[in-house]
Write a protein that holds these residues in place. Structure first.
Motif, PDB file in Angstrom:
ATOM      1  N   LEU A 208      -2.066  -3.874  11.288  1.00  0.00           N
ATOM      2  CA  LEU A 208      -2.128  -3.150   9.541  1.00  0.00           C
ATOM      3  C   LEU A 208      -2.400  -4.094   9.149  1.00  0.00           C
ATOM      4  CD1 LEU A 208       0.506  -0.818  10.438  1.00  0.00           C
ATOM      5  CD2 LEU A 208      -1.499   0.157   9.814  1.00  0.00           C
ATOM      6  N   GLY A 209      -2.014  -5.817   9.309  1.00  0.00           N
ATOM      7  CA  GLY A 209      -1.740  -7.020   8.483  1.00  0.00           C
ATOM      8  C   GLY A 209      -3.333  -6.312   7.665  1.00  0.00           C
ATOM      9  N   THR A 210      -4.003  -7.018   8.368  1.00  0.00           N
ATOM     10  CA  THR A 210      -5.831  -7.329   8.238  1.00  0.00           C
ATOM     11  C   THR A 210      -5.942  -6.425   7.102  1.00  0.00           C
ATOM     12  OG1 THR A 210      -5.909  -8.291   9.699  1.00  0.00           O
ATOM     13  CG2 THR A 210      -8.029  -7.726   8.361  1.00  0.00           C
ATOM     14  N   PRO A 211      -5.821  -4.887   7.114  1.00  0.00           N
ATOM     15  CA  PRO A 211      -6.542  -4.142   6.644  1.00  0.00           C
ATOM     16  C   PRO A 211      -5.410  -3.890   4.898  1.00  0.00           C
ATOM     17  CG  PRO A 211      -5.715  -2.477   8.545  1.00  0.00           C
ATOM     18  CD  PRO A 211      -5.859  -4.507   8.037  1.00  0.00           C
ATOM     19  N   ILE A 212      -4.309  -3.984   5.403  1.00  0.00           N
ATOM     20  CA  ILE A 212      -3.283  -3.987   3.836  1.00  0.00           C
ATOM     21  C   ILE A 212      -3.368  -5.067   3.370  1.00  0.00           C
ATOM     22  CG2 ILE A 212      -1.309  -4.325   3.060  1.00  0.00           C
ATOM     23  CD1 ILE A 212      -0.049  -3.248   6.144  1.00  0.00           C
ATOM     24  N   SER A 213      -3.869  -6.544   4.077  1.00  0.00           N
ATOM     25  CA  SER A 213      -4.133  -7.651   2.340  1.00  0.00           C
ATOM     26  C   SER A 213      -5.701  -6.984   2.122  1.00  0.00           C
ATOM     27  CB  SER A 213      -3.921  -9.074   4.189  1.00  0.00           C
ATOM     28  OG  SER A 213      -3.056  -9.499   4.540  1.00  0.00           O
ATOM     29  N   SER A 214      -6.023  -6.482   3.113  1.00  0.00           N
ATOM     30  CA  SER A 214      -7.667  -6.329   1.971  1.00  0.00           C
ATOM     31  C   SER A 214      -7.213  -5.677   1.170  1.00  0.00           C
ATOM     32  CB  SER A 214      -8.459  -5.561   2.955  1.00  0.00           C
ATOM     33  OG  SER A 214      -9.227  -6.812   4.062  1.00  0.00           O
ATOM     34  N   LEU A 215      -6.703  -4.107   1.128  1.00  0.00           N
ATOM     35  CA  LEU A 215      -6.618  -3.707  -0.090  1.00  0.00           C
ATOM     36  C   LEU A 215      -5.931  -3.914  -0.825  1.00  0.00           C
ATOM     37  CD1 LEU A 215      -5.044  -0.230   2.543  1.00  0.00           C
ATOM     38  CD2 LEU A 215      -6.922  -0.673   0.825  1.00  0.00           C
ATOM     39  N   MET A 216      -4.684  -4.963  -0.918  1.00  0.00           N
ATOM     40  CA  MET A 216      -4.502  -5.888  -2.422  1.00  0.00           C
ATOM     41  C   MET A 216      -5.401  -7.076  -2.576  1.00  0.00           C
ATOM     42  SD  MET A 216      -1.315  -5.237  -2.566  1.00  0.00           S
ATOM     43  CE  MET A 216      -0.826  -6.221  -3.622  1.00  0.00           C
ATOM     44  N   GLY A 217      -6.239  -6.711  -1.631  1.00  0.00           N
ATOM     45  CA  GLY A 217      -7.445  -7.660  -2.683  1.00  0.00           C
ATOM     46  C   GLY A 217      -8.176  -6.909  -4.070  1.00  0.00           C
ATOM     47  N   TRP A 218      -8.410  -5.700  -3.039  1.00  0.00           N
ATOM     48  CA  TRP A 218      -9.872  -4.727  -3.492  1.00  0.00           C
ATOM     49  C   TRP A 218      -8.582  -4.207  -5.495  1.00  0.00           C
ATOM     50  CZ3 TRP A 218     -14.116  -4.629  -2.655  1.00  0.00           C
ATOM     51  CH2 TRP A 218     -14.745  -5.208  -1.814  1.00  0.00           C
ATOM     52  N   LEU A 219      -7.235  -3.877  -5.212  1.00  0.00           N
ATOM     53  CA  LEU A 219      -6.564  -3.461  -6.610  1.00  0.00           C
ATOM     54  C   LEU A 219      -6.614  -4.871  -7.622  1.00  0.00           C
ATOM     55  CD1 LEU A 219      -3.558  -2.104  -4.326  1.00  0.00           C
ATOM     56  CD2 LEU A 219      -4.942  -0.586  -5.780  1.00  0.00           C
ATOM     57  N   GLU A 220      -6.391  -5.827  -6.684  1.00  0.00           N
ATOM     58  CA  GLU A 220      -6.562  -7.144  -8.005  1.00  0.00           C
ATOM     59  C   GLU A 220      -8.181  -7.168  -8.105  1.00  0.00           C
ATOM     60  OE1 GLU A 220      -4.533  -8.506  -9.606  1.00  0.00           O
ATOM     61  OE2 GLU A 220      -2.756  -7.278  -7.949  1.00  0.00           O
ATOM     62  N   LEU A 221      -8.921  -6.917  -7.460  1.00  0.00           N
ATOM     63  CA  LEU A 221     -10.680  -7.279  -7.696  1.00  0.00           C
ATOM     64  C   LEU A 221     -10.722  -5.479  -9.147  1.00  0.00           C
ATOM     65  CD1 LEU A 221     -13.540  -7.697  -7.771  1.00  0.00           C
ATOM     66  CD2 LEU A 221     -14.114  -6.696  -5.732  1.00  0.00           C
ATOM     67  N   VAL A 222     -10.001  -4.872  -8.565  1.00  0.00           N
ATOM     68  CA  VAL A 222     -10.144  -3.144  -9.836  1.00  0.00           C
ATOM     69  C   VAL A 222      -9.891  -3.615 -11.509  1.00  0.00           C
ATOM     70  CG1 VAL A 222      -9.833  -1.300 -10.121  1.00  0.00           C
ATOM     71  CG2 VAL A 222     -10.421  -1.310  -7.380  1.00  0.00           C
ATOM     72  N   ARG A 223      -8.416  -3.850 -10.851  1.00  0.00           N
ATOM     73  CA  ARG A 223      -7.852  -4.383 -12.091  1.00  0.00           C
ATOM     74  C   ARG A 223      -9.262  -5.889 -13.436  1.00  0.00           C
ATOM     75  NH1 ARG A 223      -2.716  -3.981  -9.182  1.00  0.00           N
ATOM     76  NH2 ARG A 223      -1.399  -2.682 -10.306  1.00  0.00           N
ATOM     77  N   THR A 224      -9.398  -6.491 -12.373  1.00  0.00           N
ATOM     78  CA  THR A 224      -9.915  -7.414 -12.866  1.00  0.00           C
ATOM     79  C   THR A 224     -11.761  -7.156 -13.641  1.00  0.00           C
ATOM     80  OG1 THR A 224      -9.284  -8.612 -11.347  1.00  0.00           O
ATOM     81  CG2 THR A 224     -11.098  -9.898 -12.672  1.00  0.00           C
ATOM     82  N   LYS A 225     -12.239  -6.185 -12.897  1.00  0.00           N
ATOM     83  CA  LYS A 225     -12.998  -6.088 -13.165  1.00  0.00           C
ATOM     84  C   LYS A 225     -13.406  -5.068 -14.502  1.00  0.00           C
ATOM     85  CE  LYS A 225     -18.066  -3.704 -10.958  1.00  0.00           C
ATOM     86  NZ  LYS A 225     -18.309  -3.490 -10.220  1.00  0.00           N
ATOM     87  N   LEU A 234      -3.790   2.702 -10.933  1.00  0.00           N
ATOM     88  CA  LEU A 234      -3.348   1.633  -9.997  1.00  0.00           C
ATOM     89  C   LEU A 234      -1.955   1.456  -9.467  1.00  0.00           C
ATOM     90  CD1 LEU A 234      -6.911  -0.624 -11.654  1.00  0.00           C
ATOM     91  CD2 LEU A 234      -6.511   1.455  -9.114  1.00  0.00           C
ATOM     92  N   ASN A 235      -0.920   1.563 -10.177  1.00  0.00           N
ATOM     93  CA  ASN A 235      -0.153   1.052  -9.701  1.00  0.00           C
ATOM     94  C   ASN A 235       1.289   1.441  -8.907  1.00  0.00           C
ATOM     95  OD1 ASN A 235       0.078  -0.911 -12.350  1.00  0.00           O
ATOM     96  ND2 ASN A 235       0.747   0.130 -13.392  1.00  0.00           N
ATOM     97  N   GLU A 236       0.370   2.177  -9.131  1.00  0.00           N
ATOM     98  CA  GLU A 236       1.118   4.192  -7.646  1.00  0.00           C
ATOM     99  C   GLU A 236      -0.265   3.320  -6.181  1.00  0.00           C
ATOM    100  OE1 GLU A 236       3.870   5.631  -7.934  1.00  0.00           O
ATOM    101  OE2 GLU A 236       4.127   4.714  -9.615  1.00  0.00           O
ATOM    102  N   MET A 237      -0.597   3.257  -6.489  1.00  0.00           N
ATOM    103  CA  MET A 237      -1.148   2.906  -5.326  1.00  0.00           C
ATOM    104  C   MET A 237      -1.343   1.545  -4.338  1.00  0.00           C
ATOM    105  SD  MET A 237      -5.382   3.358  -6.427  1.00  0.00           S
ATOM    106  CE  MET A 237      -6.118   2.897  -4.615  1.00  0.00           C
ATOM    107  N   GLU A 238      -0.369   0.497  -5.571  1.00  0.00           N
ATOM    108  CA  GLU A 238      -0.387  -0.924  -5.325  1.00  0.00           C
ATOM    109  C   GLU A 238       1.270  -0.780  -4.493  1.00  0.00           C
ATOM    110  OE1 GLU A 238       0.868  -5.437  -7.295  1.00  0.00           O
ATOM    111  OE2 GLU A 238       0.475  -3.995  -8.780  1.00  0.00           O
ATOM    112  N   ARG A 239       1.306   0.344  -5.358  1.00  0.00           N
ATOM    113  CA  ARG A 239       3.226   0.491  -4.714  1.00  0.00           C
ATOM    114  C   ARG A 239       3.204   0.804  -3.441  1.00  0.00           C
ATOM    115  NH1 ARG A 239       7.399   3.827  -8.231  1.00  0.00           N
ATOM    116  NH2 ARG A 239       9.291   2.415  -6.551  1.00  0.00           N
ATOM    117  N   ASP A 240       1.980   2.309  -3.160  1.00  0.00           N
ATOM    118  CA  ASP A 240       1.727   2.823  -1.572  1.00  0.00           C
ATOM    119  C   ASP A 240       1.722   1.301  -0.769  1.00  0.00           C
ATOM    120  OD1 ASP A 240       2.498   5.178  -2.334  1.00  0.00           O
ATOM    121  OD2 ASP A 240       0.685   5.362  -2.713  1.00  0.00           O
ATOM    122  N   VAL A 241       0.645   0.894  -0.991  1.00  0.00           N
ATOM    123  CA  VAL A 241       0.216  -0.398  -0.508  1.00  0.00           C
ATOM    124  C   VAL A 241       1.528  -1.515   0.131  1.00  0.00           C
ATOM    125  CG1 VAL A 241      -1.253  -2.469  -0.008  1.00  0.00           C
ATOM    126  CG2 VAL A 241      -2.210  -0.705  -1.197  1.00  0.00           C
TER     127      VAL A 241
END
Length: 414
Positions: A208-225, A234-241
């Motif tokens: 689980l470690g690798t996909p969770i780290s990737s999801l956090m990265g993707w969330l930050e990328l979506v926020r920035t873009k 996105l905040n709720e998605m971050e809470r789930d991650v």
């Protein structure tokens, strides 16, 4: 669905095998007792025959003095070959003869007449022996030619008495052996299962470690873009991650010794309810009440898991609309904290109050039946207790968790 049915079938089959083996063991025990009882009856009848023959031979010796020596020798040989504790009394109840009794009690030299060397028997000893013989068997009546009737009393031989208790000793030893063997093999089986469980849990956490780290990265990328720093979705998605991170952390702790720290129980439960509430049907309401100041030594990740499993179990028990209540109280005298989680669901039959905590037991169409068994394991880690406090079909169930407050725990592995 097929897998679910297979697991239910396997669980029911396991329970049936336990019942079958218990009944088989009971059948063996009953057969052993019946056969031994048959042997005891046969030997008892044989010993009664011996007592009759001994009495008759003794009477022959006493009442036939003119018989030739060869026949008398034969009678003596017959009498002496019969070994059984017995006493003969005359019509007045006076002891005439005895056999195979304690010689130290049956031949005592009289102090008053020590010069003549006369011997007599201990009356108290013989009274006890006669009382025992009367309880054991009905007397044998010997009719003499003179019209007098002698009574023959006897008791079981040592061999017969030992045979009476032998099956109970044998079955007790077998039962002790089976209990020890079952305990040892069950312990080995649980150890093997724990090793497999620990290995799978740690591997799941690692995967689980690798996909969770990737999801956090993707969330930050979506926020920035999309310039969506405060987007609620996105905040709720971050809470789930982050929740996934907690789940992975839970699995990584299995097999290790997580630390316990002093925590106020109320806000820990409150934080999880706030997270869980928005992910549950709006038709189900939550209420947290009780003492908001009591403390206990907790591992928050594992304690959250306990509350999560119980709340999910409560939600699944509520078919459409209902309420879940968490009440925190304490017993100051015993330094205990009570956490009662109640729902208005379908309830649990009283016969299943203990069974619900067994691995694999479930009444749901989907699910593995591991939630409550894991919950009990984690409560045990906190050196607490969990049980079904009360339940009524169609009205709801209350689970109670008991934790010690103000107590230093000796940590153990999860």
């Amino acid at each position: 669905m097929t897998l679910k049915k297979d697991r239910i079938y396997q669980y029911d089959t396991k329970q049936r095998w336990k019942v079958f083996l218990f009944l088989f063991a009971a059948l063996i025990a009953a057969a052993s007792l019946l056969y031994t009882n048959h042997l005891v009856k046969s030997l008892s009848q044989s010993e009664r025959t011996k007592a009759e023959v001994w009495a008759m031979s003794t009477r022959s010796i006493m009442t036939m003095p003119d018989v030739d020596d060869q026949f008398i020798s034969f009678i003596y040989a017959v009498r002496d070959s019969l070994s059984i504790p017995a006493i003969i009394t005359d019509a007045k109840g006076e002891i005439i003869f005895w056999r195979d009794l304690d010689s130290t009690k049956t031949n005592i030299k009289e102090h008053a007449d020590s010069t003549t060397g006369n011997l007599h028997y201990d009356p108290i000893y013989f009274e006890k022996q006669l009382a025992t013989m009367r309880r054991n068997h009905a007397p044998i009546a010997l009719h003499l030619d003179t019209g007098e009737i002698w009574s023959v009393y006897y008791r079981d031989s040592d061999a017969l008495r030992q045979l009476r208790i032998f099956p109970y000793v044998q079955l007790s030893l077998i039962a002790i052996f089976l209990v020890i063997a079952y305990t040892v093999f069950n312990s080995i089986k649980k150890t093997e299962q724990n090793l497999v469980w620990v290995g799978m849990a740690k591997e799941a956490a690692h995967q689980l470690g690798t996909p969770i780290s990737s999801l956090m990265g993707w969330l930050e990328l979506v926020r920035t873009k999309f310039d969506a720093e405060e987007d609620s979705i996105l905040n709720e998605m971050e809470r789930d991650v982050k929740r996934l991170e907690i789940v992975a952390d839970r699995f990584s702790k299995i097999g290790s010794t997580p630390t316990l720290t002093n925590q106020v129980v109320y806000p820990v439960i409150q934080d999880f309810i706030q997270y869980f509430r928005v992910r549950t049907s709006e038709k189900i309401s939550f209420e947290l009440k009780g003492d908001s100041t009591v403390e206990a030594r907790l591992n928050i990740q594992l304690f959250d898991w306990i509350i999560e499993n119980l709340l999910k179990n409560a939600v699944n028990a509520i078919e459409s609309e209902g309420k879940i209540t968490v009440n925190i109280s304490d017993n100051i005298a015993k330094e205990e904290i009570f956490i009662d989680i109640s729902d208005t669901g379908r309830g649990i039959p009283k016969s299943n109050f203990d069974t619900v905590f067994q691995p694999g037991f479930t009444t749901r169409k989907r699910g593995w039946g591991l939630g409550l068994s894991l919950t009990k394991r984690m409560v045990d880690y906190h050196q607490g207790q969990i049980f079904v406090k009360e339940s009524e079909l169609g009205k709801g169930t209350t689970f109670r968790i008991i934790l010690k407050s103000n107590l230093r725990y000796e940590p153990t592995q999860v």
